[in-house]
Design an enzyme around this catalytic site. Structure first.
Site, short mmCIF file in Angstrom:
data_model
loop_
_atom_site.label_atom_id
_atom_site.label_comp_id
_atom_site.label_asym_id
_atom_site.label_seq_id
_atom_site.Cartn_x
_atom_site.Cartn_y
_atom_site.Cartn_z
N TYR A 136 0.86 -1.19 0.00
CA TYR A 136 0.00 0.00 0.00
C TYR A 136 0.89 1.23 0.00
O TYR A 136 1.56 1.52 0.99
CB TYR A 136 -0.90 -0.02 1.24
CG TYR A 136 -1.98 1.05 1.29
CD1 TYR A 136 -2.16 1.98 0.28
CD2 TYR A 136 -2.85 1.11 2.38
CE1 TYR A 136 -3.14 2.94 0.33
CE2 TYR A 136 -3.85 2.07 2.45
CZ TYR A 136 -3.99 2.99 1.43
OH TYR A 136 -4.96 3.95 1.50
N LYS A 164 -1.13 -1.07 -4.18
CA LYS A 164 -2.29 -0.18 -4.12
C LYS A 164 -1.73 1.22 -4.29
O LYS A 164 -1.11 1.78 -3.40
CB LYS A 164 -3.03 -0.31 -2.80
CG LYS A 164 -4.24 0.62 -2.69
CD LYS A 164 -4.95 0.48 -1.35
CE LYS A 164 -6.09 1.50 -1.23
NZ LYS A 164 -6.74 1.45 0.10
#
Length: 304
Positions: A136, A164
């Site tokens: 992320y 992400k």
């Protein structure tokens, strides 16, 4: 279960009762709506899932419950956000034990690690498990950027497979592809940039407003990937005022209010968050109700 890391992955909210306990029946209602809309995976315990307020026992309950209900139809990914490397390693082991198919891994919490420390963090946690890992990358909210040089080091870990992408810089999609080709799958992590990043080559969308509007979200994704950009843009333009609710510190309250309005959730949040009230609540409700009143008729996107 292996993960393709493409398509729509809702960062699903955690449903609570008025007594501040997990509301599993309401959670399942939303989950079934997501599955019917054609999502490709689901992420538990992210920022939208109020991860920092969940106990380990609650995470276990949510993960096992979700794994049981999806019955192998889609991968269940669990977020890990810890302050200590050893705690993240322990969480990775637990997540696998609970039956999750993969991990979404944030950089260290509370301490702003440098590039060497950040790379070591991701490599250590990934090396401790055989579960697929999605990094992320959100330097705006978490103050640590996973740079291209860090990703270069992470290539040696075969289970670090995706990112992400939440840098807020759409050009980063092109930078990643230019540098690494198809080595890392890219999923847009910001609702308001999803269409743009998918046109540039992002493989998927980790969504927020999908929690309240799953069909519209999946329709945009599938239309883009089918090359039907004009149709996707028309839906996206309708969607944008809703998608902008994902940009605020109170995104959890805003999105839960949207879920409640469409019958897929409730407004209950866990303190220190408080439910919306007064002019703030009315302002958000106006955005939601205007969008619902003008909801577009979707094409047969599931056949794409």
């Amino acid at each position: 279960m292996s993960i393709e890391w493409k398509g729509v992955f809702p960062a699903i909210t955690t449903k609570f009762t008025a007594a501040d306990e997990l509301d599993l029946p309401l959670f399942e209602k939303n989950l079934q709506a997501q599955l019917a809309a054609g999502i490709d995976g689901i992420i538990l315990g992210g920022s939208l899932g109020e991860a920092s307020t969940l106990t380990t026992a609650e995470k276990e309950t949510l993960t096992k419950f979700t794994v049981e209900k999806v019955a192998g139809k889609i991968p269940v990914v669990v977020n890990i956000a810890e302050g200590a490397t050893r705690d993240a390693v322990q969480q990775a082991a637990l997540v696998k034990k609970w039956g999750a198919a993969g991990i979404m891994l944030l950089p260290p919490m509370r301490y702003k690690s440098d590039e060497r420390e950040t790379a070591a963090w991701f490599k250590t946690v990934a090396a401790s498990t055989d579960l697929p890992v999605m990094v992320y990358n959100n330097p705006v909210d978490y103050k640590i950027e996973v740079t291209l040089n860090i990703f270069d080091q992470l290539q040696e870990l075969p289970n670090i497979q995706a990112v992400k992408e939440s840098t807020r810089d759409v050009s980063n999609v092109t930078r990643m592809i230019n540098r690494f080709g198809d080595r890392f799958k890219i999923l847009c992590g910001l609702d308001t940039l999803a269409l743009e990043e998918m046109v540039l080559g992002a493989h998927g969308w980790v969504g927020g407003l999908v929690d309240a509007f799953p069909a519209e979200t999946v329709a945009v994704y599938r239309l883009v990937k089918a090359g039907r950009i004009k149709e996707a843009v028309e839906i996206y333009r309708w969607f944008l005022p809703l998608l902008e609710l994902d940009l605020y510190p109170k995104l959890v309250q805003f999105i839960k209010l949207a879920e409640a309005e469409v019958g897929l959730g409730s407004e209950y949040v866990r303190a220190p968050r408080l439910t919306l009230e007064g002019a703030e609540r009315e302002s958000v409700l106006q955005v939601i109700r205007t969008a619902v009143a003008n909801r577009p008729v979707l094409p047969d996107y599931l056949s794409l």
